[in-house]
Design a protein around this motif. Structure first.
Motif, PDB file in Angstrom:
ATOM      1  N   ASP A  46       1.063  -1.416   0.069  1.00 23.71           N
ATOM      2  CA  ASP A  46       0.078   0.186  -0.210  1.00 23.71           C
ATOM      3  C   ASP A  46       0.659   1.252   0.006  1.00 23.71           C
ATOM      4  OD1 ASP A  46       0.860  -0.104   2.566  1.00 23.71           O
ATOM      5  OD2 ASP A  46      -0.963  -0.330   3.403  1.00 23.71           O
ATOM      6  N   GLU A  47       1.947   1.123   0.541  1.00 20.85           N
ATOM      7  CA  GLU A  47       3.119   2.292   0.385  1.00 20.85           C
ATOM      8  C   GLU A  47       3.750   2.229  -0.947  1.00 20.85           C
ATOM      9  OE1 GLU A  47       5.723   2.137   3.709  1.00 20.85           O
ATOM     10  OE2 GLU A  47       4.210   2.136   5.234  1.00 20.85           O
ATOM     11  N   ALA A  57       1.342   3.452  -3.711  1.00 23.69           N
ATOM     12  CA  ALA A  57       0.485   4.630  -3.290  1.00 23.69           C
ATOM     13  C   ALA A  57       0.559   5.622  -4.518  1.00 23.69           C
ATOM     14  CB  ALA A  57       0.917   5.241  -2.022  1.00 23.69           C
ATOM     15  N   GLU A 108      -4.122  -1.136  -8.182  1.00 19.33           N
ATOM     16  CA  GLU A 108      -4.943  -1.793  -7.017  1.00 19.33           C
ATOM     17  C   GLU A 108      -4.379  -3.126  -6.781  1.00 19.33           C
ATOM     18  OE1 GLU A 108      -9.450  -3.525  -6.216  1.00 19.33           O
ATOM     19  OE2 GLU A 108      -8.703  -2.768  -8.184  1.00 19.33           O
TER      20      GLU A 108
END
Length: 420
Positions: free
Chosen positions: A62-63, A66, A71
């Motif tokens: 997710d980092e 980002a 997705e």
């Protein structure tokens, strides 16, 4: 409607392909989904370090992704219907099953350990090709008392790194390595000499030209004898994920997807395979070995080809060749064996502490490159020129025609350096 790109697997090659596609294509035109069973990136080349108790830097997806438009879908791949262009995934809890449609698929599920049908291996041996495997071995090693024997089976790069890491971290253990062939027989004279010196210094016993016929709870059986083993580590090579072989995709005898020079499936042109999952020939018409060194350039090739085909650009041809084999021999020693383009050793080799630093920089660079898939170079996200959504048969035929019946075209836009 956006063109749906699904990338299966977020190892070095899958994560690189997803990030590179996001850099090449306009976000409004494509939906890029990266399917992976774990929420963070696993540095597979460091699993021997994890196994002996060293802590690795967490790298959450997710980092990492980002702001890129990628997705990340946490799920395991249960099956592929390449004719219907669907992937069946199961959530990480094993409770929810879902069918996901794609327009373009990048298959990067990679490989795992290969018990090779040796009796007792699956029941009694440990593997370090995955994080769960490395953590299980870590727990087992921590329970060993001084003087207990540990046997590493496999004289390739993984076996060498595992044996030296264990012996350096736990000098109180009796570590041995069993190799089917000659010890380091693919290396140069300088490389072999350094390898023997390091193993002798760490007190590792080497059984070369020895085939393991069975693994038991407290020993490994070889041709006519046995070697005591409170813990057996199996490092004899890799086997690919079985999903591709269970589909209608054309695969090789090893279960790898057969691709052309652009990493495109010969049987299903909407599918690209990269890394260990791809059967692709390199210099000297030799199949590429399963490694990060050859895998990452295949991810570059696939991503740039997909982007070119969707945007009407010129098809790239990224050269894939080898430069070196990098081996860590514990934290203080290393070996950098320089090789020809087709992976044969040359006399030149780097050894000692400098080689250990070199290998560490290579590992850090490989992890850095996942978050910087275009190697930090500025890029322009291009708009697609084909209609969004599924490519029709005419569009598919046009794409096939541009590649000359599946052969690669275009010129190099970057050089792939074999790193690990």
């Amino acid at each position: 409607m956006q063109h749906r790109i699904i990338v299966l697997g977020a190892g070095y090659t899958g994560a690189t392909a997803a990030g590179r596609l996001a850099k090449r294509l306009h976000r409004a035109d494509v939906a890029i989904t990266l399917v992976n069973a774990e929420p963070d990136f696993v540095e597979r080349v460091r699993m021997h370090q994890l196994a002996v108790g060293q802590e690795l830097k967490p790298r959450p997806f997710d980092e990492m992704f980002a702001g890129t438009g990628v997705e990340v879908k946490l799920a395991k791949v249960a099956g592929i219907d390449a004719d219907r262009r669907t992937v069946t995934v199961v959530d990480t809890h094993g409770t929810g099953r879902q069918e996901v449609r794609y327009d373009t698929l990048v298959y990067a599920l990679g490989s795992g350990w290969n018990p090779q049908g040796v009796p007792g291996t699956a029941e009694h041996a440990h593997e370090i090709s995955s994080r769960p495997g490395a953590l299980l071995l870590r727990e087992r090693l921590a329970r060993l008392d001084a003087g207990q024997p540990v046997v590493v089976v496999g004289g390739g790069l993984t076996g060498l790194e595992a044996a030296t890491e264990i012996a350096e971290t736990r000098p109180d253990l009796d570590v041995a390595l069993v190799a089917r062939g000659g010890f380091g027989d693919w290396l140069s004279d300088k490389g072999r000499g350094h390898l023997r010196k390091v193993f002798a210094g760490l007190g590792i016993t080497v059984h070369e030209h020895t085939a393991v016929t069975a693994v038991e709870a407290d020993r490994v059986l070889t041709d006519g004898t046995s070697v005591p083993a409170a813990v057996t580590v199996w490092a004899t090579g890799f086997a690919v994920h079985p999903v591709a072989e269970a589909s209608t995709l054309e695969v090789s005898g090893t279960g790898q997807i057969v691709v052309d020079g652009t990493m495109r499936s010969l049987s299903h042109p909407e599918v690209y395979a990269v890394g260990d999952a791809a059967f692709v020939k390199g210099p000297g018409d030799k199949p590429l070995r399963m490694s990060c060194a050859s895998g990452v350039p295949t991810a570059w090739q696939a991503a740039d080809t997909i982007a070119a085909r969707l945007t009407g650009g010129k098809l790239p041809k990224i050269p894939i060749r080898y430069f070196q084999q990098c081996v860590s021999l514990g934290r203080k020693e290393g070996l950098i064996q320089f090789v020809t383009a087709d992976d044969r050793a040359v006399p030149k080799a780097l050894t000692g502490r400098l080689a250990a630093v070199y290998k560490e920089l290579i590992c850090r660079g490989a992890a850095w490159a996942i978050a910087h898939p275009t190697v930090g170079m500025p890029v322009r996200r291009r708009r697609t020129v084909q209609p969004a959504g599924r490519t029709d048969q005419a569009g598919r035929a046009d794409q096939m025609g541009r590649t000359g019946s599946g052969s690669p075209a275009g010129h190099a836009d970057s050089a792939a350096k074999a790193a690990v």
